[in-house]
Motif scaffolding. Sequence first.
Motif, PDB file in Angstrom:
ATOM      1  N   VAL A  38       0.857  -1.178   0.000  1.00  0.00           N
ATOM      2  CA  VAL A  38       0.000   0.000   0.000  1.00  0.00           C
ATOM      3  C   VAL A  38       0.895   1.229   0.000  1.00  0.00           C
ATOM      4  N   ILE A  39       0.579   2.183  -0.867  1.00  0.00           N
ATOM      5  CA  ILE A  39       1.347   3.428  -0.962  1.00  0.00           C
ATOM      6  C   ILE A  39       0.370   4.585  -0.860  1.00  0.00           C
ATOM      7  N   GLY A  40       0.692   5.545  -0.005  1.00  0.00           N
ATOM      8  CA  GLY A  40      -0.175   6.707   0.152  1.00  0.00           C
ATOM      9  C   GLY A  40       0.640   7.970   0.333  1.00  0.00           C
ATOM     10  N   THR A  41       0.048   9.092  -0.057  1.00  0.00           N
ATOM     11  CA  THR A  41       0.720  10.387   0.021  1.00  0.00           C
ATOM     12  C   THR A  41       0.115  11.228   1.130  1.00  0.00           C
ATOM     13  N   ALA A  42       0.993  11.885   1.885  1.00  0.00           N
ATOM     14  CA  ALA A  42       0.586  12.838   2.919  1.00  0.00           C
ATOM     15  C   ALA A  42       0.987  14.241   2.471  1.00  0.00           C
ATOM     16  N   THR A  43       0.344  15.231   3.029  1.00  0.00           N
ATOM     17  CA  THR A  43       0.573  16.605   2.604  1.00  0.00           C
ATOM     18  C   THR A  43       1.790  17.249   3.259  1.00  0.00           C
ATOM     19  N   SER A  44       2.294  16.652   4.348  1.00  0.00           N
ATOM     20  CA  SER A  44       3.422  17.246   5.070  1.00  0.00           C
ATOM     21  C   SER A  44       4.041  16.202   5.999  1.00  0.00           C
ATOM     22  N   GLU A  45       5.189  16.548   6.559  1.00  0.00           N
ATOM     23  CA  GLU A  45       5.837  15.648   7.513  1.00  0.00           C
ATOM     24  C   GLU A  45       4.940  15.357   8.719  1.00  0.00           C
ATOM     25  N   PRO A  46       4.304  16.382   9.331  1.00  0.00           N
ATOM     26  CA  PRO A  46       3.397  16.072  10.444  1.00  0.00           C
ATOM     27  C   PRO A  46       2.225  15.175  10.016  1.00  0.00           C
ATOM     28  N   HIS A  47       1.752  15.350   8.785  1.00  0.00           N
ATOM     29  CA  HIS A  47       0.647  14.522   8.290  1.00  0.00           C
ATOM     30  C   HIS A  47       1.091  13.067   8.134  1.00  0.00           C
ATOM     31  N   VAL A  48       2.292  12.832   7.608  1.00  0.00           N
ATOM     32  CA  VAL A  48       2.837  11.468   7.491  1.00  0.00           C
ATOM     33  C   VAL A  48       2.831  10.801   8.857  1.00  0.00           C
ATOM     34  N   ASN A  49       3.369  11.521   9.837  1.00  0.00           N
ATOM     35  CA  ASN A  49       3.469  10.968  11.182  1.00  0.00           C
ATOM     36  C   ASN A  49       2.100  10.752  11.819  1.00  0.00           C
TER      37      ASN A  49
END
Length: 115
Positions: A38-49
């Motif tokens: 599964v691969i997904g994109t976050a909008t920012s470093e805090p969002h990834v975390n």
Amino acid sequence: MTRTALLDSILKEMIDRKTENVVCYHIAPKSSIADYMVIGTATSEPHVNAIAEYVLEKMKENGTRPFAVEGQGRSRWICLDFGEVMVHLMCRDERQYYNLESIWGGCDKVEIPYE
């Protein structure tokens, strides 16, 4: 192709946390590292975390713990290894640069019903 309850749960939690461009590949026929990637994109470093923390928390509530977590903390790419499901959460630049779809894109794509 049959999805597992674990995969469905992970996908739902990722979508709930506004993960963008989520794709899932059935990689078992070509790799022994997992059944699904599964691969997904976050909008920012805090969002990834935040996405990673949320997925880990929800899986823990369901009695599932990851085999490994890489990049957690201050990172723009986090990998969650749940054995049969490998999850890559990345910021846009990292996703474009590493282009994991070029590796797994030849595998069968799994439909994501939550989008």
